[in-house]
Write a protein that holds these residues in place. Structure first.
Motif, short mmCIF file in Angstrom:
data_model
loop_
_atom_site.label_atom_id
_atom_site.label_comp_id
_atom_site.label_asym_id
_atom_site.label_seq_id
_atom_site.Cartn_x
_atom_site.Cartn_y
_atom_site.Cartn_z
N ALA A 1 0.80 -1.22 0.00
CA ALA A 1 0.00 0.00 0.00
C ALA A 1 0.83 1.28 0.00
O ALA A 1 0.26 2.36 0.09
CB ALA A 1 -0.92 -0.01 1.22
N HIS A 2 2.16 1.17 -0.07
CA HIS A 2 2.97 2.38 0.02
C HIS A 2 3.94 2.47 -1.14
O HIS A 2 3.52 2.58 -2.29
CB HIS A 2 3.67 2.42 1.38
N PRO B 1 6.48 -7.02 -2.92
CA PRO B 1 5.25 -7.47 -2.30
C PRO B 1 5.48 -7.79 -0.83
O PRO B 1 6.61 -7.99 -0.38
CB PRO B 1 4.93 -8.75 -3.06
N VAL B 2 4.39 -7.86 -0.07
CA VAL B 2 4.48 -8.35 1.30
C VAL B 2 4.94 -9.80 1.22
O VAL B 2 4.48 -10.57 0.39
CB VAL B 2 3.10 -8.26 2.01
N ARG B 3 5.90 -10.15 2.06
CA ARG B 3 6.45 -11.50 2.01
C ARG B 3 6.82 -11.95 3.42
O ARG B 3 7.00 -11.13 4.31
CB ARG B 3 7.67 -11.56 1.10
#
Length: 139
Positions: A35-36, A42-44
C-alpha cells in the motif's frame, strides 16, 4: 556474535559477548507493504536469526573503537553504485545521511520529513555534514 553457530540458529541464546548485551530471539514476520512505496512490495514472509544487542545506546566513542578494531565503513560513508539507484541524478550519487533539523518556530509540521534533511557527506564522523565533527559528542 556468532550467529551461524547451531545453538544460535536454533534460537537458543549463547553467552553474551559482553555483560552489556542482551539476547533478542529470532522469529518470523511479514515484511513489506503493498500500500505504500513500490520497493516495499510485495508483502512477504521473512525470518531473522537471534542476535545480541547492546542494552544501552552506543556512544560515538565506543563506535569509534569498534571502527578502529574492525575497519567497518558505514553505509553513509560508502560510494554509491549507480545500478542500485536508477534514475537518480549522478551528482546526487554521493554518500550522505539524514540530519535532524528542527522546524522553525511557528512552522506547521506536516510530516517527519519536515524534521530531517539529507546532507551529502553527513555520517557518524561528520554528524551535521562536511566541516562538522564529534567534538563534545563523544559520549
Amino acid at each position: 556474535m556468532l550467529l551461524n553457530e547451531p545453538a544460535l540458529r536454533a534460537g537458543a541464546a549463547a553467552e553474551a559477548p559482553t555483560a552489556d548485551m542482551a539476547w533478542i530471539p529470532g522469529g518470523a514476520f511479514r515484511m513489506g507493504s503493498d500500500a505504500h512505496y513500490p520497493e516495499e512490495s510485495p508483502v512477504r514472509h521473512a525470518a531473522v536469526d537471534g542476535f545480541f544487542i547492546d542494552r544501552d545506546p552506543v556512544t560515538n566513542r565506543a563506535f569509534a573503537r569498534f571502527v578502529a578494531a574492525t575497519g567497518y565503513v558505514t553505509v553513509a560513508e560508502r560510494p554509491l553504485d549507480p545500478a542500485s539507484y536508477p534514475g537518480v541524478a549522478p551528482d546526487m550519487l554521493q554518500p550522505g545521511s539524514l540530519v535532524f533539523m528542527p522546524p522553525a518556530d511557528g512552522m506547521r509540521v506536516r510530516a517527519p520529513t519536515d524534521w530531517w534533511d539529507f546532507v551529502l557527506g553527513a555520517n557518524w564522523r561528520h554528524p551535521a555534514g562536511p566541516g562538522s565533527a564529534l567534538d563534545g559528542r563523544e559520549d
